[in-house]
Design a protein around this motif. Sequence first.
Motif, short mmCIF file in Angstrom:
data_model
loop_
_atom_site.label_atom_id
_atom_site.label_comp_id
_atom_site.label_asym_id
_atom_site.label_seq_id
_atom_site.Cartn_x
_atom_site.Cartn_y
_atom_site.Cartn_z
N LEU A 52 24.65 5.68 58.51
CA LEU A 52 24.98 5.80 59.92
C LEU A 52 26.38 5.28 60.20
N CYS A 53 27.12 5.99 61.05
CA CYS A 53 28.40 5.48 61.52
C CYS A 53 28.10 4.37 62.53
N CYS A 54 29.11 3.59 62.89
CA CYS A 54 28.92 2.47 63.81
C CYS A 54 28.35 2.93 65.15
N GLU A 55 28.87 4.03 65.66
CA GLU A 55 28.43 4.53 66.97
C GLU A 55 26.96 4.95 66.94
N CYS A 56 26.55 5.66 65.92
CA CYS A 56 25.16 6.09 65.82
C CYS A 56 24.22 4.92 65.55
N PHE A 57 24.68 3.92 64.80
CA PHE A 57 23.88 2.72 64.59
C PHE A 57 23.60 2.05 65.93
N ASP A 58 24.65 1.89 66.75
CA ASP A 58 24.47 1.27 68.07
C ASP A 58 23.49 2.07 68.93
N LYS A 59 23.64 3.39 68.94
CA LYS A 59 22.75 4.25 69.73
C LYS A 59 21.30 4.11 69.25
N LEU A 60 21.10 4.14 67.94
CA LEU A 60 19.76 4.02 67.38
C LEU A 60 19.12 2.68 67.75
N MET A 61 19.91 1.60 67.63
CA MET A 61 19.39 0.28 67.97
C MET A 61 19.02 0.20 69.45
N LYS A 62 19.91 0.65 70.33
CA LYS A 62 19.70 0.51 71.78
C LYS A 62 18.61 1.42 72.31
N LYS A 63 18.53 2.66 71.81
CA LYS A 63 17.61 3.64 72.37
C LYS A 63 16.24 3.69 71.70
N HIS A 64 16.17 3.32 70.42
CA HIS A 64 14.92 3.52 69.69
C HIS A 64 14.35 2.26 69.05
N ILE A 65 15.18 1.49 68.37
CA ILE A 65 14.67 0.34 67.63
C ILE A 65 14.30 -0.82 68.56
N LEU A 66 15.28 -1.35 69.29
CA LEU A 66 15.03 -2.53 70.11
C LEU A 66 13.96 -2.32 71.19
N PRO A 67 13.96 -1.19 71.91
CA PRO A 67 12.92 -1.01 72.93
C PRO A 67 11.50 -0.92 72.36
N ASN A 68 11.38 -0.64 71.08
CA ASN A 68 10.06 -0.48 70.48
C ASN A 68 9.62 -1.67 69.63
N CYS A 69 10.43 -2.70 69.55
CA CYS A 69 10.11 -3.88 68.74
C CYS A 69 9.48 -4.97 69.60
N ARG A 70 8.35 -5.47 69.16
CA ARG A 70 7.74 -6.62 69.84
C ARG A 70 8.40 -7.91 69.37
N ILE A 71 8.89 -7.91 68.15
CA ILE A 71 9.63 -9.04 67.59
C ILE A 71 11.03 -8.53 67.27
N SER A 72 12.03 -9.22 67.80
CA SER A 72 13.40 -8.75 67.64
C SER A 72 13.82 -8.74 66.17
N PRO A 73 14.46 -7.65 65.74
CA PRO A 73 15.01 -7.60 64.38
C PRO A 73 16.36 -8.30 64.29
N ILE A 74 16.87 -8.79 65.42
CA ILE A 74 18.15 -9.48 65.44
C ILE A 74 17.92 -10.94 65.08
N GLU A 75 18.51 -11.37 63.98
CA GLU A 75 18.31 -12.72 63.47
C GLU A 75 18.68 -13.77 64.51
N GLY A 76 17.81 -14.74 64.70
CA GLY A 76 18.06 -15.83 65.64
C GLY A 76 17.67 -15.49 67.07
N GLN A 77 17.21 -14.29 67.30
CA GLN A 77 16.79 -13.89 68.64
C GLN A 77 15.30 -13.59 68.59
N GLU A 78 14.51 -14.55 69.04
CA GLU A 78 13.06 -14.43 68.92
C GLU A 78 12.49 -13.31 69.77
#
Length: 76
Positions: free
Chosen positions: A43-69
């Motif tokens: 993934l390019c940087c732009e598509c990574f950001d889009k994927l994280m914002k639109k699909h990954i983060l909204p569907n995660c009950r536990i954040s995949p971002i380290e240090g962010q519970e």
Amino acid sequence: MTKLVCNMCGKDFDMWDTQENFGFHHHVGYGSEFDGEVIDLDLCCECFDKLMKKHILPNCRISPIEGQEKWTLSKN
């Protein structure tokens, strides 16, 4: 050197995309509908950001971002 291309948008990787190297590369075992498949996702940087914002983060009950519970987007 092999040229990298974003699987989502088809863009040739620039210096930033190559440096970040966002990707998922895995041989899928059993327990998934993709049993036996080899996933090679770049993934390019732009598509990574889009994927994280639109699909990954909204569907995660536990954040995949380290240090962010907890992720702060509302869950439906």
